[in-house]
Design a protein around this motif. Sequence first.
Motif, PDB file in Angstrom:
ATOM      1  N   TYR A  39       0.807  -1.104  -0.058  1.00 39.04           N
ATOM      2  CA  TYR A  39       0.173   0.036  -0.052  1.00 39.04           C
ATOM      3  C   TYR A  39       0.860   1.206  -0.010  1.00 39.04           C
ATOM      4  O   TYR A  39       1.875   1.201   0.695  1.00 39.04           O
ATOM      5  CB  TYR A  39      -0.805  -0.087   1.379  1.00 39.04           C
ATOM      6  CG  TYR A  39      -1.794  -1.123   1.319  1.00 39.04           C
ATOM      7  CD1 TYR A  39      -3.115  -0.928   0.887  1.00 39.04           C
ATOM      8  CD2 TYR A  39      -1.561  -2.197   1.797  1.00 39.04           C
ATOM      9  CE1 TYR A  39      -4.255  -1.825   0.974  1.00 39.04           C
ATOM     10  CE2 TYR A  39      -2.581  -3.356   1.947  1.00 39.04           C
ATOM     11  CZ  TYR A  39      -3.877  -3.091   1.499  1.00 39.04           C
ATOM     12  OH  TYR A  39      -4.877  -3.995   1.631  1.00 39.04           O
ATOM     13  N   GLY A  40       0.445   2.330  -0.814  1.00 38.03           N
ATOM     14  CA  GLY A  40       0.874   3.644  -0.528  1.00 38.03           C
ATOM     15  C   GLY A  40       0.056   4.658  -0.288  1.00 38.03           C
ATOM     16  O   GLY A  40      -1.027   4.625  -0.919  1.00 38.03           O
ATOM     17  N   VAL A  41       0.455   5.457   0.423  1.00 40.27           N
ATOM     18  CA  VAL A  41      -0.234   6.791   0.929  1.00 40.27           C
ATOM     19  C   VAL A  41       0.357   8.012   0.454  1.00 40.27           C
ATOM     20  O   VAL A  41       1.511   8.170   0.419  1.00 40.27           O
ATOM     21  CB  VAL A  41      -0.397   6.873   2.377  1.00 40.27           C
ATOM     22  CG1 VAL A  41      -1.266   8.173   2.997  1.00 40.27           C
ATOM     23  CG2 VAL A  41      -0.950   5.585   3.124  1.00 40.27           C
ATOM     24  N   PHE A  42      -0.549   8.478  -0.592  1.00 36.23           N
ATOM     25  CA  PHE A  42      -0.040   9.863  -0.989  1.00 36.23           C
ATOM     26  C   PHE A  42      -0.621  11.088  -0.607  1.00 36.23           C
ATOM     27  O   PHE A  42      -1.754  11.225  -0.317  1.00 36.23           O
ATOM     28  CB  PHE A  42      -0.515   9.734  -2.799  1.00 36.23           C
ATOM     29  CG  PHE A  42       0.220   8.538  -3.341  1.00 36.23           C
ATOM     30  CD1 PHE A  42       1.332   9.029  -4.204  1.00 36.23           C
ATOM     31  CD2 PHE A  42      -0.192   7.156  -3.396  1.00 36.23           C
ATOM     32  CE1 PHE A  42       1.946   7.862  -4.930  1.00 36.23           C
ATOM     33  CE2 PHE A  42       0.540   6.311  -4.086  1.00 36.23           C
ATOM     34  CZ  PHE A  42       1.450   6.575  -4.818  1.00 36.23           C
ATOM     35  N   ASN A  43       0.203  12.027  -0.592  1.00 37.45           N
ATOM     36  CA  ASN A  43      -0.544  13.200  -0.053  1.00 37.45           C
ATOM     37  C   ASN A  43       0.028  14.319  -1.289  1.00 37.45           C
ATOM     38  O   ASN A  43       1.320  14.412  -1.642  1.00 37.45           O
ATOM     39  CB  ASN A  43       0.440  13.807   1.272  1.00 37.45           C
ATOM     40  CG  ASN A  43      -0.267  15.260   1.928  1.00 37.45           C
ATOM     41  OD1 ASN A  43      -1.303  15.379   1.959  1.00 37.45           O
ATOM     42  ND2 ASN A  43       0.817  15.949   2.075  1.00 37.45           N
ATOM     43  N   ASP A  44      -0.939  14.951  -1.813  1.00 39.84           N
ATOM     44  CA  ASP A  44      -0.701  15.755  -2.828  1.00 39.84           C
ATOM     45  C   ASP A  44       0.119  15.128  -4.126  1.00 39.84           C
ATOM     46  O   ASP A  44       1.199  15.651  -4.294  1.00 39.84           O
ATOM     47  CB  ASP A  44       0.214  17.234  -2.712  1.00 39.84           C
ATOM     48  CG  ASP A  44      -0.769  18.151  -1.688  1.00 39.84           C
ATOM     49  OD1 ASP A  44      -2.017  17.822  -1.820  1.00 39.84           O
ATOM     50  OD2 ASP A  44      -0.277  18.699  -0.781  1.00 39.84           O
TER      51      ASP A  44
END
Length: 134
Positions: A39-44
């Motif tokens: 899983y990857g969490v992206f911010n902007d």
Amino acid sequence: MKIKKMTTADVLPIRHQVLWPDKSPSFCEVKGDDSAIHYGVFNDNKLVCVASVFIYENEARLRKFATLPEYQGQGMGTKAIVHIINDLKRNNINYFWCDARTSAYSFYKKLGFNVDGGEFYKSGVSYFKMSISW
């Protein structure tokens, strides 16, 4: 913030930078990465947090969970774990565990994880096995 599934190659740079910067990048690879769910969490649109989940029948293990230092304490990791738990529930997996760094003990405790056993060390870092079930 957006969470999406990734490849092993996608998550390795953050694993290395956050967890084991003094080791070689290959040290951050683990057996079974090719069959894990990453899983990857992206911010902007920037990848800021990664987590890998290894499924074994009706249980899952969290490994190599890392958030870039400048994004820690902003809820990215919490949202990732909640998202992962919801995915596991949808797939009838009812036990989730990890070897939590002692420095992250309170993070997991707030999410409902319990300690299973005493403190131990890997590569000079202290850990507790922590788990949650539903």
